[in-house]
Write an enzyme that holds these catalytic residues in place. Sequence first.
Site, PDB file in Angstrom:
ATOM      1  N   ASP A   1      13.423  84.553  13.297  1.00  6.49           N
ATOM      2  CA  ASP A   1      12.872  84.985  14.571  1.00  6.49           C
ATOM      3  C   ASP A   1      11.361  85.109  14.329  1.00  6.49           C
ATOM      4  O   ASP A   1      10.899  85.168  13.184  1.00  6.49           O
ATOM      5  CB  ASP A   1      13.484  86.309  15.058  1.00  6.49           C
ATOM      6  CG  ASP A   1      13.223  86.518  16.555  1.00  6.49           C
ATOM      7  OD1 ASP A   1      12.342  85.831  17.114  1.00  6.49           O
ATOM      8  OD2 ASP A   1      13.889  87.376  17.174  1.00  6.49           O
TER       9      ASP A   1
HETATM   10  C1  BGC Z   1      12.340  86.766  20.264  1.00  5.96           C
HETATM   11  C2  BGC Z   1      13.070  85.440  20.219  1.00  5.96           C
HETATM   12  C3  BGC Z   1      12.184  84.347  20.741  1.00  5.96           C
HETATM   13  C4  BGC Z   1      10.924  84.319  19.902  1.00  5.96           C
HETATM   14  C5  BGC Z   1       9.935  83.238  20.333  1.00  5.96           C
HETATM   15  C6  BGC Z   1      10.989  86.682  19.556  1.00  5.96           C
HETATM   16  O1  BGC Z   1      10.252  87.836  19.765  1.00  5.96           O
HETATM   17  O2  BGC Z   1      13.125  87.765  19.652  1.00  5.96           O
HETATM   18  O3  BGC Z   1      14.259  85.524  20.963  1.00  5.96           O
HETATM   19  O4  BGC Z   1      12.852  83.126  20.712  1.00  5.96           O
HETATM   20  O5  BGC Z   1      10.269  85.566  20.007  1.00  5.96           O
HETATM   21  O6  BGC Z   1       9.372  83.566  21.549  1.00  5.96           O
END
Ligand code: BGC
Length: 662
Positions: free
Chosen positions: A218
């Site tokens: 993530d």
């Molecule tokens: C979120 C993800 C997301 C990623 C990119 C993170 O903060 O938890 O679900 O895909 O950011 O935006």
Amino acid sequence: MHYDVKNFTLEEKLKLLTGKDSWSTYDAEGKVKSVHVSDGPHGLRKVEDKKTVKATAMPNLAAIANSWSKEAARLDGETIASEYVEKDVDVILAPGVNIKKTPLCGRNFEYFSEDPYLAGELAKEYIDGAQSLGIGTSLKHFCCNNREYERFFQTSEIDERTLREIYLPAFEKALEAKPWTVMCSYNLINGVYASENKYILKDILRDEFGYDGLIVSDWGAVHSEFRRILAGLDLGMPYSKGSYDELKSAYEKGYITEEQIDERVRRVLDLIEKTINDKKTVRFDKEKRHENAVKIAKESIVLLKNEDDILPLKGGKILVEGQLSANPITGGSGSACVETEFVQRPLSELLSEKLGESAKVEYLPSVSIAVENSHNVCWNLRGGYKKAYDSDTVVICVGNNGDIEGESFDRVDIRLSEKQEEFIINTAKYNENVVVVIYAGSAIDTSAWADKVKAIVYAGFLGEAANEAVSSVLVGETIPSGKLSETFPYCLEDTFAGGKTCDGFVDRYSEGVFVGYRYYEKTGTPVAFPFGHGLSYAKFTYSNMKIKKNGETDFEVSYDITNESDFAAKEVSQVYVKDVFAMVSRPEKELKGFSKIEIGAHETKTVTVNLDYRSFAYYNTSLKKWHVENGAFEILVGASSEDIRLTERIDIELPETEQQSV
Ligand code: BGC
């Protein structure tokens, strides 16, 4: 196209593992294609020159789960992927299949269900649909990310059986669609960050589940570059110089070998190859994407209550109340938020058009989403109540917005704002025909006002399709067919520990496997609207249940559903399994199959659902595997988890060699 790891220098390889910028992978100075990724679950959120590109805002995953429709989930994936092809993005950073452990989780609107079976089945379709257009997906957030509170630092403390039975199966099922990538979660699992958790990423995801795609972090979830490499995390995102330097220094210190680096690089190259080799196709243009959003939204709306058959609306003087009806929220906030250029028509206008001469529809914005300290909350309430008194029916639109439901924070309670509740209660004093429409992304405590109104329609967050779909259901053009994918408890206090399981250090999963309806049923806690509940304008009867044994643990369950009404309608039926006598504590029953079919007026259709080993098994931590005990099981067929219409008993008789002494 095939790339050989041998053709890259060490520096190039390390860069391939740390990304190029926020949204793309390193191109090794033009040697390979740079893969572009974007959120997210409800449509394209592509950031270009710090601006978000406008895109079709699809219904949120929580709403789609209420459709219980595999076709809708698949169409959603296909529709979103079409826009990715058009806008030249290779991978959708979605879907998320985290289980709704508590209705407080701020991101519940992005997730499917409290039930792993339902979540897994629908996510699999979404992935399959999207990838059939040559666009990759990212199954997330692996795993045990069930709260937003302190999500970067808090450990999810969970026992093995609960992990296996509740929090992993949705991933396991969705993996059957071979998502190109799996995204690890931010949190720690039993004291080890997901991004560096070898047990979770390597032993379970890779070795046991056989996942051979790319594991991505993530955004910002990596805390140690060498630990994540050793645990099997291939790509750390987004790019930061620090990550590259740390990785390089880990190699120089001998913490990781070139062979280990190559293994991870291989997965990145595989992903790049897929984006080149899989033919990209646009299936739907912009107009069709919007049409699909409406089609899916119509499947997802849940009719919670409909006293005296007040719905569909019959005409007369109709007052539509609430600012939300003029400008519905498309979804929760955060990375899943899509910016659409589509301007929805006010609900009152659509209702007036659909009802024609028979109705006089008026709109008043007397109530809006009240956030604490917000000024623009209510105005001319007296005017609103007077108008309600003079109307035949009042439709009040209420709900939540992105300040209440969103990424990186949890809700503090599950009631509507005080102002909205007050407005409903007061309006109901002046008009006995109140219909409440809720635009929200998760469970709502309706107990302060539910008995004072005639009908409750749970729209959910329906993207740019909300008002077209809601108006269609309100006038009966669409027969509602959604059912709750999440229990609506009477109040927060009725949920496990009132949702208070986190202390910032640890989120304890001490309710074990008793999550969602499994909890309420085990503890005998009554709920406002049970899991699987949803009314129709049609009436269905269930009959003729048969069970055919096809193998020791393989059964074919069939039953008839008759539509007793004068019009065609869709019915979601659910198959639950109960282990009558078990050597471990098990839920009262668990969802193991479902079906959604359209049945013509006065027609009968037969539904067939197959059960297999996993339908009867629990995860035995002594045996370290799924295990089925011999004995009686009940198969329960229902219109909801509480409305069981048919029950049959079966007996499992596995050979003695596969059983334990009792
Ligand atoms: C979120 C993800 C997301 C990623 C990119 C993170 O903060 O938890 O679900 O895909 O950011 O935006």
